[in-house]
Design an enzyme around this catalytic site. Structure first.
Site, PDB file in Angstrom:
ATOM      1  N   GLU A  60      37.097  36.302  33.155  1.00 48.53           N
ATOM      2  CA  GLU A  60      38.172  37.296  33.142  1.00 48.53           C
ATOM      3  C   GLU A  60      39.414  36.800  32.409  1.00 48.53           C
ATOM      4  O   GLU A  60      40.087  37.569  31.720  1.00 48.53           O
ATOM      5  CB  GLU A  60      38.533  37.710  34.575  1.00 48.53           C
ATOM      6  CG  GLU A  60      37.488  38.611  35.245  1.00 48.53           C
ATOM      7  CD  GLU A  60      36.240  37.869  35.710  1.00 48.53           C
ATOM      8  OE1 GLU A  60      36.253  36.617  35.708  1.00 48.53           O
ATOM      9  OE2 GLU A  60      35.257  38.522  36.086  1.00 48.53           O
ATOM     10  N   HIS A 129      34.842  43.254  46.542  1.00 45.59           N
ATOM     11  CA  HIS A 129      34.569  44.471  45.783  1.00 45.59           C
ATOM     12  C   HIS A 129      35.332  45.685  46.315  1.00 45.59           C
ATOM     13  O   HIS A 129      35.013  46.808  45.979  1.00 45.59           O
ATOM     14  CB  HIS A 129      33.071  44.800  45.808  1.00 45.59           C
ATOM     15  CG  HIS A 129      32.228  43.851  45.022  1.00 45.59           C
ATOM     16  ND1 HIS A 129      32.015  42.549  45.407  1.00 45.59           N
ATOM     17  CD2 HIS A 129      31.540  44.006  43.863  1.00 45.59           C
ATOM     18  CE1 HIS A 129      31.232  41.955  44.531  1.00 45.59           C
ATOM     19  NE2 HIS A 129      30.926  42.820  43.575  1.00 45.59           N
TER      20      HIS A 129
END
Lengths: 324, 371
Positions: A60, A129
């Site tokens: 990321e 998540h």
């Protein structure tokens, strides 16, 4: 009018943005052939090619760092962070570089980078998540922070975000990705930094954004049956904050409840409560109450219904705000 | 391999060197470089002038005129050699120590001083010089450089990007990610690592068990170690790597083997962690003395030339000092400028309120609020 899911609305918005400006790129993990794990970028690589829809290595910080470099070269990257809980490896690039480089250059540099983050819980997912990390980013000067709540806004907001010359953290409510609504593909949206009153009322103001807007609208409909006239405001932009709309509403209703999924403590709602209290002090009939996640990490999914504010918890807060 | 060598170590590292510390020219089959007398004199002049700017900056910090300075002492050849290898269309991404590369890119040294004085956080136009702003967070700029190179690649531009970082930075995730990106996308980028042996107090062995240039092979591109105190070698090796990048051959890692002769920054005290003998050994490899020796031996410059360069350096030092001291403090409103590219309701409001608050002291009304 076209019926679109929220995911498809972002997809269409991205398609329009890419058609409009050849410098717009989409980059992230699995955004190419797969079309993203939520299919938000579905079909874009086929249409615009691998040079513009870039499947990146799985890192990321690398996504955001190279997006900054591409923006320095005149591109307008739209980065996808696959899930909210995975943005943290990129936090350094976002906070120390993306947010601050334009100022560092005294305005010579513009970084029109959009960081799309599917956020929030309610989908029965495993750890990391289901998070709501917006306050980390609203606290960082130099970033704009947006949260869309419905397909029509998602469609225009993503396009406006891409056109904006500032870096933008763009939250998409993942459990609303499959919600459908009529979208007028030709209609311009509300300006990017404006809040919207999504339901008018006179007794109490609910402030929400992203996934909680729908929850608040349901709560308002239920409250109406009990004779309470609830106003609901969708913030849309968290930074900057469209304070005038909020203050006008609470000055009128005299009561305010803030709702978000993130933990209440040090959450974005604390900022809202403080500002409303400061600006509406003499009109408030009760303290500003907050409904949100607990001071615990996001729980395992079998417990998430307890953690996430729902219609009943919002109505409970509405009752309490009337009890003063 | 000896029993003492770390597992995985093989042949001793090869060091590309074209000019010995004694000023002797060495030939290398892969890095032949023809330099005219004028070019060598010009490199010498650069080396001397940037050392003088650096010296002046350290003095200014000691006198309280700069908050901090990161000295480049000892690294002049690595920076001038690589900086002079760049074409105008190439782009450079520095750390916070690339004062000599800034010099090669025509950035006014006073702009560098301004940042360390605290008048702004950068303040030169990166596009005007093709020299990005200094990056203080270790290694972050390597990803920016690779992204920029990917942009140049998409533009079909005749432009390579050079990214600077140090030995300490090689432990950063961002640097490793930038290697991966550069390799996977075959980005036209040159990674220029100045291995000055020290990351503040931590010696190289705290960062790596293998020579740094060997890291490249694991990522899938060539790595080269060059004598970082040899301006000829740094120029030749960087020039070739940049040309390779422009020609679509992808990235190269250059490890410029050098030494940080000064402290990490003016806030540091290297006597706490390294021995004086090490410094003495590296003094014998000084990047400037060897060029001077070469010019002398080959009668490419006379005493008058060296005196002229010294005089120019002194004048430059004085000029930089004078203009540094003349730098005005920014007005408080500057804090609010350029946070966003256009209007921003909250920043605009805070600017207005804070200026009203300050004005209330001026006119005695004290009607503003301090927020």
């Amino acid at each position: 009018m076209t019926t679109l899911t929220l995911a498809k609305a972002v997809n269409e918005g991205l398609r329009r943005a890419m058609e409009e400006d050849s410098k717009v790129l989409v980059m992230g993990e699995d955004v190419g052939k797969l079309g993203g794990v939520f299919r938000v970028t579905d079909g874009l690589q086929k249409e615009f090619g691998e040079d513009r829809v870039i499947d990146t290595p799985l890192a990321e910080s690398g996504i955001i760092g190279t997006a900054i470099g591409l923006a320095l070269r005149g591109y307008r990257p739209v980065c996808e962070i696959q899930f909210d809980g995975f943005v943290f490896p990129a936090a350094d690039q976002i906070i120390t570089q993306l947010a601050k480089m334009p100022l560092r250059s005294l305005g010579a540099i513009k970084l029109p980078v959009v960081v799309r983050i599917p956020c929030g819980g309610g989908i029965g997912a495993v750890e990391h998540h289901s998070e709501s990390p917006e306050a980390y980013f609203t606290h960082t000067a130099g970033l704009r922070v947006m949260a869309c709540s419905n397909p029509a806004d998602a469609y225009t907001m993503i396009q406006d975000a891409v056109r904006c010359d500032d870096p933008i953290i763009f939250f998409e409510p993942k459990r609303r990705y499959w919600d459908k609504a009529e979208v007028d593909l030709a209609a311009p949206g509300l300006p990017l930094d404006r809040a919207r009153t999504v339901r008018q009322g006179s007794d109490v103001t609910l402030l929400a954004y992203g996934p909680m807007v729908k929850t608040c609208l349901s709560a308002a409909a239920a409250a109406e049956e009990e004779g309470r006239n609830v106003e609901v405001i969708d913030l849309r932009s968290l930074n900057p904050l469209d304070l005038d709309v909020l203050v006008e509403s609470v000055t009128r209703t005299g009561r305010c409840v803030v709702v978000h999924e993130a933990p209440v403590f040090s959450g974005f709602g604390a900022e809202l409560a403080a500002r409303i209290t400061e600006h509406c002090f003499y009109n408030l009939e009760a303290p500003v109450l907050r409904v949100g996640g607990f001071s615990t990490p996001y729980p395992p999914s079998r417990l998430e219904d307890h953690y996430l504010p729902d219609l009943d918890r919002v109505l409970d807060a509405v009752d309490r705000v009337f009890a003063y | 391999m000896t029993a003492e060598a770390p597992r995985g170590a093989d042949a001793p590292p090869e060091l590309i060197q074209l000019l010995t510390p004694e000023g002797e020219r060495v030939e290398h089959p892969d890095y032949d470089i023809e330099l005219t007398a004028e070019e060598v004199r010009s490199l010498y002049r650069d080396l001397v002038l940037v050392r003088r700017i650096d010296l002046e900056a350290v003095a200014l910090q000691r006198q309280g005129e700069l908050g901090l300075w990161a000295s480049l002492l000892g690294q002049e050849a690595a920076q001038i050699g690589s900086g002079r290898a760049l074409t105008d269309a190439d782009m450079a991404f520095p750390t916070y120590r690339e004062h000599a590369v800034a010099w090669c890119r025509d950035v006014d040294p006073v702009k560098l001083l301004g940042m360390f004085r605290g008048v702004n956080h950068g303040g030169w136009d990166p596009y005007e010089h093709n020299f990005h702003l200094y990056t203080i967070v270790i290694g972050s700029q390597t990803l920016h450089g690779v992204g920029y190179a990917m942009g140049a690649q998409r533009d079909g531009a005749e432009s390579a990007t050079i990214v600077y970082f140090g030995d300490g930075a090689t432990s950063q995730g961002d640097v490793n990610e930038s290697f991966i990106w550069a390799s996977v996308f075959n980005a036209p980028v040159v990674f220029f690592c100045q291995n000055n042996q020290w990351a503040i107090s931590e010696p190289l062995e705290k960062q790596t068990r293998i020579p740094l240039y060997k890291r490249a092979s694991g990522f899938g591109f060539p790595g080269i170690r060059v004598d970082g105190n040899d301006v000829f070698a740094c120029l030749a090796v960087t020039r070739k790597a940049l040309a390779d990048a422009r020609n679509g051959l992808g990235p190269t890692l250059i490890e410029a083997f050098t030494y940080r002769m000064g402290a990490h920054t003016t806030s540091d005290d290297p006597t706490r962690y390294r021995v004086a003998g090490e410094l003495e050994a590296w003094k014998l490899k000084d990047p400037i003395e060897r060029v001077k020796a070469y010019l002398f031996k080959n009668q490419l410059a006379d005493q008058e030339f060296f005196e002229k360069v010294d005089a120019e350096a002194d004048a430059l030092g004085k000029d930089v000092r004078r203009r540094c001291l003349e730098l005005p403090d920014p007005g408080p409103e500057a804090m609010f400028d350029h946070v966003y590219s256009g209007p921003h309701a909250m920043v605009d409001k805070e600017r207005e309120q804070y200026l009203a608050y300050l004005a209330s002291f001026e006119n005695g009304t004290e009607t503003g609020t301090g927020r």
